[in-house]
Design a protein around this motif. Sequence first.
Motif, PDB file in Angstrom:
ATOM      1  N   ALA A 166     -41.214 -58.584-114.674  1.00 10.85           N
ATOM      2  CA  ALA A 166     -42.051 -59.264-113.675  1.00 10.85           C
ATOM      3  C   ALA A 166     -41.422 -60.592-113.256  1.00 10.85           C
ATOM      4  CB  ALA A 166     -43.459 -59.486-114.228  1.00 10.85           C
ATOM      5  N   PRO A 225     -46.348 -62.507-106.118  1.00  8.79           N
ATOM      6  CA  PRO A 225     -45.875 -62.074-107.431  1.00  8.79           C
ATOM      7  C   PRO A 225     -45.934 -60.551-107.493  1.00  8.79           C
ATOM      8  CG  PRO A 225     -47.643 -63.706-107.645  1.00  8.79           C
ATOM      9  CD  PRO A 225     -47.573 -63.332-106.196  1.00  8.79           C
ATOM     10  N   GLY A 232     -37.966 -60.714-113.234  1.00  8.02           N
ATOM     11  CA  GLY A 232     -36.583 -60.354-112.877  1.00  8.02           C
ATOM     12  C   GLY A 232     -35.608 -60.795-113.951  1.00  8.02           C
ATOM     13  N   ASP A 281     -38.033 -54.800-112.343  1.00  5.38           N
ATOM     14  CA  ASP A 281     -37.036 -55.853-112.537  1.00  5.38           C
ATOM     15  C   ASP A 281     -36.161 -56.006-111.285  1.00  5.38           C
ATOM     16  OD1 ASP A 281     -35.795 -57.721-114.499  1.00  5.38           O
ATOM     17  OD2 ASP A 281     -34.030 -56.483-114.070  1.00  5.38           O
ATOM     18  N   ASN A 296     -40.103 -63.198-103.248  1.00  3.35           N
ATOM     19  CA  ASN A 296     -40.951 -62.313-102.457  1.00  3.35           C
ATOM     20  C   ASN A 296     -42.236 -63.040-102.060  1.00  3.35           C
ATOM     21  OD1 ASN A 296     -39.225 -59.990-102.701  1.00  3.35           O
ATOM     22  ND2 ASN A 296     -39.821 -59.877-104.851  1.00  3.35           N
ATOM     23  N   ASN A 337     -37.885 -57.829-108.482  1.00  6.09           N
ATOM     24  CA  ASN A 337     -38.011 -59.274-108.674  1.00  6.09           C
ATOM     25  C   ASN A 337     -36.664 -59.980-108.566  1.00  6.09           C
ATOM     26  OD1 ASN A 337     -40.833 -60.036-108.940  1.00  6.09           O
ATOM     27  ND2 ASN A 337     -40.856 -58.557-110.625  1.00  6.09           N
ATOM     28  N   GLY A 376     -35.982 -61.073-105.073  1.00  2.00           N
ATOM     29  CA  GLY A 376     -36.862 -62.117-104.540  1.00  2.00           C
ATOM     30  C   GLY A 376     -36.084 -63.349-104.102  1.00  2.00           C
ATOM     31  N   SER A 395     -45.911 -57.516-110.235  1.00  2.00           N
ATOM     32  CA  SER A 395     -45.986 -57.260-111.674  1.00  2.00           C
ATOM     33  C   SER A 395     -46.392 -55.808-111.930  1.00  2.00           C
ATOM     34  CB  SER A 395     -46.941 -58.266-112.324  1.00  2.00           C
ATOM     35  OG  SER A 395     -46.837 -58.183-113.722  1.00  2.00           O
TER      36      SER A 395
END
Length: 334
Positions: A328, A285, A330, A274, A282, A277, A280, A287
């Motif tokens: 994934a 992705p 955030g 979390d 970023n 993300n 980001g 995950s």
Amino acid sequence: MSIEQLAETAQAMVAPGKGIIAIDESTATIGKRFAAVGIENSEGNRRAYRELLLTTPKLSSHISGAILYDETLRQSTQAGVPFAKYMAEQGILPGIKVDKGTTPLAGFPGELVTEGLDGLRARLEEYYRLGARFAKWRAVINIGEDIPTGTCIEANAHALARYAALCQEQGLVPMVEPEVLMDGDHDIETCYEVTEAVLRSLFAALYEQNVLLEGTILKASMVVSGKDSAEQADAQEVAESTLMCLKSTVPAILPGIVFLSGGQGDEDATAHLDAMNRLGPNPWPLSFSYGRAMQQAALTLWARDTAGNFRKAQDIVFARARDNGLAALGQWQG
Ligand code: 13P
């Protein structure tokens, strides 16, 4: 198999808010997990437990794919539907662990190299026919006094790249996993340096072997303090160090990066993802592809009463998938 198809599969694996559940423990490894909760390591128990995981209601809202072990890819639900077919119907991509585990690297005490290249082309061909669409290979890097050596890093990177090229030839997306273990009392800086060296070597090897990065997924370990280190970095430091390390080594064209949990607590694994993300946007992705951090709590509950707790254990699997799916994006609220 076209580049487009491989890229499409890779992108689906890291679709927004979705991640992978790793349930590809070898028979020996699941045996250890079962032993810890008092479950017999029989074929029937392994099948029943994997059915519990894969038939979790609404799993596909947060899970894009599941990594299976060879045995599971050949098994079916109690109702007789092959697991791969069941998953495809739910919109969950079947994946398969294709390495054959680690062995001591001759001449390098304390270091390991992953085996499984011999005969791999034929195995991949069969796995594709059985429904697998991506494949995982795990390399293991130990941190200790004077290790890892460059020789160990390169031997593992070479094997990962050879396997990745074979996967793409057979239409499977390689999920390349160079795991830097958390074991040891080293600090987070040491983990950073080792992870950076490992990723540099890996991407150089992938380039050498003509692997298409557009059709490849990286399964990475996070940059963390050693498990026995007196000083434990917090979630923010883990997120910042991991991102810095990835940004300086992983090409932006890669469709996505998923993380292993590697022995982190369930909440820590979610919090770290979390935090990354939230830092980001970023280049890719980010995950999850958690094994233990997705399953531990559910396995423990199921083992207490396999019939009575079946649905409750599935509820826990769903909650872990939902929380990690939010991480994934955030958007996990803790
Ligand atoms: P853990 O999340 O338990 O580390 O497992 C992920 C995995 O697939 C390791 O190869």
